[in-house]
Design an enzyme around this catalytic site. Structure first.
Site, mmCIF file in Angstrom:
data_model
loop_
_atom_site.group_PDB
_atom_site.id
_atom_site.type_symbol
_atom_site.label_atom_id
_atom_site.label_comp_id
_atom_site.label_asym_id
_atom_site.label_seq_id
_atom_site.Cartn_x
_atom_site.Cartn_y
_atom_site.Cartn_z
ATOM 1 C CE LYS A 195 1.117 -76.990 -68.904
ATOM 2 N NZ LYS A 195 -0.082 -77.804 -68.121
ATOM 3 N N GLY A 253 -0.337 -68.852 -63.190
ATOM 4 C CA GLY A 253 -0.910 -69.488 -62.806
ATOM 5 C C GLY A 253 0.415 -69.400 -61.339
ATOM 6 C CB SER A 254 1.112 -71.353 -57.854
ATOM 7 O OG SER A 254 1.657 -72.488 -58.834
ATOM 8 C CB THR A 255 3.402 -67.472 -56.616
ATOM 9 O OG1 THR A 255 2.627 -66.254 -56.392
ATOM 10 C CG2 THR A 255 4.809 -66.649 -55.652
ATOM 11 C CD GLU A 256 4.518 -74.767 -55.416
ATOM 12 O OE1 GLU A 256 3.533 -74.526 -54.860
ATOM 13 O OE2 GLU A 256 5.068 -75.924 -55.227
ATOM 14 N N GLY A 284 5.980 -70.521 -60.754
ATOM 15 C CA GLY A 284 6.730 -69.372 -61.667
ATOM 16 C C GLY A 284 8.368 -68.948 -60.692
ATOM 17 C CD GLU A 341 -1.708 -61.856 -63.376
ATOM 18 O OE1 GLU A 341 -2.063 -62.865 -62.602
ATOM 19 O OE2 GLU A 341 -2.770 -63.493 -64.149
ATOM 20 C CB CYS A 344 -4.260 -64.349 -59.920
ATOM 21 S SG CYS A 344 -4.767 -63.729 -61.349
ATOM 22 C CD GLU A 351 -3.670 -67.124 -55.710
ATOM 23 O OE1 GLU A 351 -2.622 -67.729 -55.317
ATOM 24 O OE2 GLU A 351 -4.218 -65.965 -56.349
#
Lengths: 334, 478
Positions: B181, B233-236, B238, B255, B289, B386
């Site tokens: 995706k 993508g974002s930590t959130e 993830g 990542e 990133c 970030e």
């Protein structure tokens, strides 16, 4: 003579130790990073009006050069005619900045370019190797200046530089610089400071970067030449490979930029050797524009030492004007 | 003054369809869901195409197709799989100009970067992993490592095609099939890649592309037919994925974000350090990133370095991403621009000093000038969160120990840079930094042979290199 020179940073040249401390205290150069920066700037795309402007700028910066054992007065006169009027069919083409010859042909060149604004530069100081005594180098410089050269392209003593004898290199440059200011023998020295009347010849210091091997050395040699009184720093004699490269010129442009920031004095830069195409020349102009800044886009502060480059510039100029390439026989070979 | 005339790369080379469906089982299919969304050029806000968003049912179809294809694809000898991957790599090289223009149109990044960085790396990644396909038994992962099955992969918008390459190349080389995706704001190069798969005669179902936003991605990672999930993508997000996958047999690599320190010691090569700082934070508008968003500079040279940096930033050329001389392109979306503005405002209100070079911004599209904050403290939000934009926070340090302490004092640990001409200091520092990548006298350099991944909240698992194979192989099956 040396002691009467007042150059910025002259105090660091009081001993080889202090000179060494100063030069080795300059920030280092990372080769990979410098190469990458030069390569990135070489991707700039200079088209249409910008290209036209760049071509005329480059023509006006060419030091049209012949430095062969086979040079004759006839050859030099032909080259001078080309420098004064690069394209006989198009008077809108600017003249080259200067012609560059061996000392014995200076008088011929001076006569040939008289009244045109084109300057006469002479190599001196046992060009290209620089392997002679200081007396000979100074005498040769004085001869060239006396013959009417308004610019002297000297070579540094690379052997002394690589041996770490920076003071010797410094003193030679300073002595040659002093000789540049003594045109016509004693009369120049009579005036206060010697600045009145005829101008002292400009001194271009050839570093011969192809023999200095490292970018750190290029930076140190640039600063050494500037603090010793050079008006220009020049990459190469054209007799050693590699001659001028973009990264080496980048480092020299950084040096003159930093020197101007610290002293207010602008030193010129001259890459020489191996610049053959308009594309090459434009890459150098981009490098100047984005490193030292637009102030350096001026024949007083930037030159291109070349011979075959001029015809390529003319060919591209005509292509821009007419939309077509003319054959090589439409440009004079001199 | 030497003004560069506009030098736009022609966009005639790309052929964008007015609307796109999903790429499932080697065919273009219309999504069953009603949702269609426009993807725009962030530099002009012009609509580029309409994109169908995949529903749960569509995702299911794609996973089924991948499962079916897995049987034959995984049974192929590695050398045969390699032929397909090499072919894909060559087609990417042949079509690289077109793909670079398409990437710049959809993403907003300068053509100089998509042409000189993204596309060469994309092709290199496929070439690299194609080479591994018949050598998996020699990867140090046992004598008979086996593929996992179907990989569900969700990628971000900052390097759309490059992130696709990082995900798909190792998956295929190891014998897995893929449902990928792309990000909702940058689907076009992934859809062009679907065409490339057809051009390379890749068997149907080996690669499936489902477009959509968060809901599509959530359906994909939660699908029981997926054996391995890879997310960038974002930590959130993830964290949400890790929660979803907890207790399942699925393998996961993440990542995520970063807040990398770029450490400049007093003996650094100053001019190249300045270039490294610029490349660290202003490359790709800072949408990276592993961006060097925190500059840690030794106090003894801070004044000189900042002066040189500001002088350099004044030469950056912001504008039309398709102009070959543009250095800084457009911010990818209105939402990202709002986030950058919010954090920059927070930087000012917390007392840091904000500076940008004179830099006129275009009227339309999403733009943010290169920005430097000085006088930043560790406790400021702009030193901790970030920003994912062209915003640099400058902090100073006095000793190497302090530099390391500050560099590591972050919830993230993706990358770091160290600048010194002294080899022993370089090694001392690098060995103490808790970051997946430590760049020595450079920044933001990538190579398919080099593993990439994070510590702490920057994620887990490695992509790239031999290490990147581990995530796509079952090597404990005995």
């Amino acid at each position: 003579m040396v002691s009467t020179l007042t150059t910025p940073f002259a105090e660091v040249a009081t001993s080889n130790a202090s000179l060494r401390a100063f030069l080795h205290g300059l920030p280092g150069v990372d080769r990979v990073g410098a190469d990458a920066r030069a390569a990135m700037l070489a991707t700039r795309s200079i088209k249409t009006t910008a290209k036209g402007q760049a071509i005329d700028l480059a023509i006006g910066m060419v030091d049209l050069t012949t430095l062969e054992g086979a040079d004759t007065p006839g050859k030099v006169r032909a080259m001078c005619a080309k420098a004064v009027r690069p394209d006989p069919a198009d008077p809108s083409v600017p003249s080259a900045a200067a012609v560059c010859v061996y000392p014995d042909l200076v008088a011929t060149a001076v006569q040939a370019v008289e009244g045109s604004g084109v300057k006469v530069a002479s190599v001196a100081t046992a060009f290209p190797s620089g392997r002679s005594s200081l007396e000979v180098k100074v005498a040769e410089t004085a001869l060239a200046v006396a013959a009417g050269a308004s610019e002297i392209d000297m070579v540094i003593d690379r052997g002394a530089f690589l041996a770490g004898d920076y003071l010797k290199v410094f003193e030679e440059i300073a002595a040659v610089k002093a000789a540049c200011g003594r045109a016509g023998g004693a009369q120049r020295e009579n005036g206060a400071g010697g600045a009145q009347g005829e101008q002292a010849a400009h001194l271009k210091v050839i570093l011969e970067t192809g023999e200095l091997a490292t970018y750190d050395n290029v930076r140190r040699a640039s600063w050494l030449a500037m603090i010793a009184g050079g008006d220009f720093i020049k990459t190469s004699t054209g007799k050693v490979s590699p001659a001028a490269t973009l990264p080496v010129t980048l480092i020299m442009l950084e040096a003159v930029r930093d020197f101007a920031r610290r002293t207010g004095r602008k030193i010129g830069v001259k890459p020489a050797g191996g610049i053959r195409t308009t594309k090459d020349a434009i890459k150098y102009l981009v490098l100047v524009n984005e490193t030292a800044g637009p102030d350096w886009l001026d024949p007083d502060l930037f030159r291109l030492g070349a011979s075959s480059l001029l015809n390529d510039l003319l060919m591209q100029r005509q292509k821009m004007a007419t939309g077509r390439y003319a054959g090589p026989d439409y440009f004079t070979l001199d | 003054m030497f003004e560069y005339a506009p030098a736009p790369e022609s966009r005639d080379i790309v052929d964008i369809r007015p609307s796109y469906g999903l790429f499932i089982n080697g065919e273009w299919v219309e999504p069953q869901g009603e949702e269609r969304h426009k993807t725009i050029n962030p530099a002009t806000e012009e609509v580029l195409a309409e994109i169908g968003w995949a529903s749960e049912t569509d995702v299911d179809r794609a996973v089924q197709a991948a499962r079916k294809a897995f049987t034959t694809w995984s049974a192929l000898p590695g050398a045969e799989r390699a032929k397909y991957i090499f072919r894909i790599a060559r087609i990417i090289q042949e079509r690289s100009r077109e793909l670079a223009v398409l990437e710049s149109l959809d993403n907003g990044k300068p053509i100089r970067e998509s042409r000189d960085v993204d596309l060469p790396l994309v092709a290199a990644h496929f070439f690299y992993y194609a080479g591994w396909a018949d050598k998996l038994a020699y990867a140090g992962l046992g004598v008979d490592p086996r593929p996992l099955g179907v990989a569900g992969q969700v990628i971000p918008w900052n390097f759309p095609l490059l992130m696709l390459a990082w995900k798909i190349a190792p998956a295929l080389a190891c014998g897995n099939t893929v449902v990928l995706k792309p990000a909702e704001t940058t689907p076009l190069t992934a859809l062009a890649f679907a065409e490339i798969c057809r051009q390379a005669d890749l068997p149907p179902g080996v690669v499936n592309i489902v477009t959509g936003a968060g809901a599509t991605g959530a359906a994909l990672v939660a699908h029981p037919g997926v054996d391995k999930v890879a997310f960038t993508g974002s930590t959130e997000v993830g964290r949400q994925i890790a929660r979803t996958l907890a207790g399942t047999r699925k393998k996961l690599t993440l990542e995520l974000g970063g807040k990398a320190a770029n450490i400049v010691f007093e003996d650094a090569a100053l001019d190249q350090a300045v270039e490294g700082i610029v490349n660290g934070i202003f490359f790709n508008q800072g949408h990276v990133c592993c961006a060097g968003s925190r500059l840690l500079v030794q106090e003894s040279i801070a004044g000189d370095l900042l002066e040189a940096l500001k002088r350099r930033l004044a030469t950056l050329r912001l504008g039309d991403p398709l102009d070959k001389n543009t250095d800084i392109g457009a911010i990818n979306s209105a939402a990202q621009l709002a986030k950058i503005r919010e954090l920059s405002a927070a930087g000012e209100s917390e007392g840091a000093e904000r500076w940008s070079p004179p830099c006129p911004l275009p009227d339309r599209g999403f733009w943010f000038p290169p920005t430097v904050f000085t006088g930043v403290a560790q406790s400021h939000r702009i030193a901790r969160e970030e920003i994912f934009g062209p915003v640099l926070s400058v902090l100073t340090f006095r000793t190497p120990a302090e530099a390391v302490e500050k560099a590591n004092n972050t919830p993230y640990g993706l990358s770091a840079g160290v600048w010194t001409e002294k080899g022993s200091l370089m090694l001392w520092t690098a060995s103490r930094l808790r970051a997946g990548v430590v760049w020595s006298n450079t920044f933001n350099r990538f190579d398919p042979a080099s593993p990439f991944g994070g510590y702490k909240e920057s994620g887990y698992g490695r992509e790239g290199g031999r290490h990147g194979l581990e995530a796509y192989l079952d090597w404990n099956h005995r």
